[in-house]
Scaffold this active site. Structure first.
Site, PDB file in Angstrom:
ATOM      1  N   ASP A 149       0.855  -1.316   0.170  1.00  0.00           N
ATOM      2  CA  ASP A 149       0.048  -0.143   0.011  1.00  0.00           C
ATOM      3  C   ASP A 149       0.810   1.164  -0.127  1.00  0.00           C
ATOM      4  OD1 ASP A 149      -2.695  -0.813  -0.016  1.00  0.00           O
ATOM      5  OD2 ASP A 149      -2.114  -1.847   1.949  1.00  0.00           O
ATOM      6  N   HIS A 169      -0.614  -1.210  -4.776  1.00  0.00           N
ATOM      7  CA  HIS A 169      -1.745  -0.407  -4.658  1.00  0.00           C
ATOM      8  C   HIS A 169      -1.660   0.950  -4.533  1.00  0.00           C
ATOM      9  CE1 HIS A 169      -5.649   0.483  -2.109  1.00  0.00           C
ATOM     10  NE2 HIS A 169      -5.921   0.961  -3.565  1.00  0.00           N
ATOM     11  N   GLY A 184      -7.013   4.633   3.347  1.00  0.00           N
ATOM     12  CA  GLY A 184      -5.870   5.290   4.262  1.00  0.00           C
ATOM     13  C   GLY A 184      -5.294   4.558   5.307  1.00  0.00           C
ATOM     14  N   GLY A 241      -7.154  -1.648   9.319  1.00  0.00           N
ATOM     15  CA  GLY A 241      -7.839  -1.810  10.886  1.00  0.00           C
ATOM     16  C   GLY A 241      -9.594  -1.073  10.672  1.00  0.00           C
ATOM     17  N   ASP A 294     -10.689  -4.770  -0.790  1.00  0.00           N
ATOM     18  CA  ASP A 294      -9.547  -4.168   0.045  1.00  0.00           C
ATOM     19  C   ASP A 294     -10.424  -3.478   1.244  1.00  0.00           C
ATOM     20  OD1 ASP A 294      -7.262  -3.321   1.249  1.00  0.00           O
ATOM     21  OD2 ASP A 294      -6.794  -2.279  -0.650  1.00  0.00           O
ATOM     22  N   GLY A 295     -10.159  -4.140   2.376  1.00  0.00           N
ATOM     23  CA  GLY A 295     -10.362  -3.363   3.567  1.00  0.00           C
ATOM     24  C   GLY A 295     -11.626  -4.046   4.451  1.00  0.00           C
TER      25      GLY A 295
HETATM   26  C1  DX5 Z   1      -5.933   0.973   3.260  1.00  0.00           C
HETATM   27  C2  DX5 Z   1      -5.175  -0.083   2.311  1.00  0.00           C
HETATM   28  C3  DX5 Z   1      -5.420  -1.557   2.828  1.00  0.00           C
HETATM   29  C4  DX5 Z   1      -5.381  -1.908   4.039  1.00  0.00           C
HETATM   30  C5  DX5 Z   1      -5.928  -3.072   4.491  1.00  0.00           C
HETATM   31  O1  DX5 Z   1      -5.730   2.284   2.735  1.00  0.00           O
HETATM   32  O2  DX5 Z   1      -5.630  -0.014   0.777  1.00  0.00           O
HETATM   33  O3  DX5 Z   1      -4.818  -2.276   2.038  1.00  0.00           O
HETATM   34  O4  DX5 Z   1      -3.838  -1.982   4.552  1.00  0.00           O
HETATM   35  O5  DX5 Z   1      -5.935  -3.393   5.630  1.00  0.00           O
HETATM   36  P1  DX5 Z   1      -7.213  -4.119   6.467  1.00  0.00           P
HETATM   37  O6  DX5 Z   1      -7.564  -5.408   6.057  1.00  0.00           O
HETATM   38  O7  DX5 Z   1      -6.786  -3.965   8.122  1.00  0.00           O
HETATM   39  O8  DX5 Z   1      -8.555  -3.197   6.293  1.00  0.00           O
HETATM   40 ZN    ZN Z   2      -4.727  -1.657  -0.272  1.00  0.00          ZN
END
Ligand code: DX5
Ligand code: ZN
Length: 226
Positions: free
Chosen positions: A43, A77, A155, A158, A183-184
């Site tokens: 990320d 990403h 962003g 968690g 994602d998320g």
């Molecule tokens: C957030 C990122 C995500 C994040 C996902 O902006 O794009 O990839 O790290 O983390 P979790 O799985 O904890 O939501």
């Molecule tokens: Zn991501």
């Protein structure tokens, strides 16, 4: 090489390294590779497109050799303004794929072509408040191999999964044949439902790394989403 060669028949969990313990990053990646993980999610935030500055090419090039040596790939990403500006450095730092946001550029054709010219696979991401139909048109114009449906406002790791994402994934699955990444807020408790909605690639940050045993967590999520 690209997403069609990286993905098998079953769902794929891609650990988000943003949530890793950076004092032990190499060790955690080695352990996940040994457990069979082959795709890592990296990320990148620039403090403009998303509020935080996250990780970038310096960290990337310190980990791509071990990932490639084990037959793995790393998907970047890019939560940044002007993603194409950064492609050359990501390519030389060992990125295999870049996923850029519809909200960050007006020019899908040129940006997609710029990534491919550097040997990078192309994904397109879209935020929870972006129209699914617009995201599909943008992804197709970019020549994307994968489309990433954000299930949080990007962003931070968690955050809780936004439940309206299920209907958005279903809508997406009716519109495209390319693999859908989510994602998320994805974890053991909801990965099967995310898969049932039509996704094949599941990013998991907190769900893998927040507990004491990332490998065990990865295995549980992978088993639940397979
Ligand atoms: C957030 C990122 C995500 C994040 C996902 O902006 O794009 O990839 O790290 O983390 P979790 O799985 O904890 O939501
Ligand atoms: Zn991501």
């Amino acid at each position: 090489m690209g997403w069609d060669t990286w993905l098998g028949e079953s769902g794929e969990v891609t650990p988000s390294l943003y949530a890793a313990d950076f004092a032990r990053l190499g060790e955690q990646i080695e352990a996940l590779l040994a457990a069979g993980c082959r795709i890592f999610h990296f990320d990148v935030g620039d403090g403009h497109f998303i509020p935080p500055v996250t990780i970038g090419p310096v960290v990337l090039r310190s980990i791509t050799p071990m990932i490639h040596a084990a037959g793995g790939v790393i998907d970047c990403h890019l939560m940044v303004a002007d993603p194409a500006h950064h492609f050359p450095e990501f390519a030389t730092s060992g990125a295999d794929s870049v996923t850029f946001h519809i909200e960050a550029t007006a020019d899908p054709r040129d940006v997609g072509a710029a990534a491919r010219a550097l040997g990078l696979a192309v994904g397109v991401a879209f935020n929870p408040d972006t129209d699914v139909v617009d995201a599909v048109a943008f992804a197709q114009a970019a020549g994307a191999e994968l489309i990433l449906c954000m299930s949080i406002v990007p962003g931070y790791s968690g955050q809780p999964f936004l439940p309206e994402s299920y209907a958005r994934i279903e809508e997406l699955a009716r519109l495209v044949r390319m693999p859908i990444q989510v994602d998320g807020g994805v974890g053991e408790e909801n990965v099967a439902a995310v898969r049932a909605a039509g996704a094949r690639v599941f990013v998991a940050g907190n769900a893998v790394f927040a507990g004491p045993d990332p490998v065990a967590a990865y295995r549980r999520i992978a088993a639940a989403g397979a």
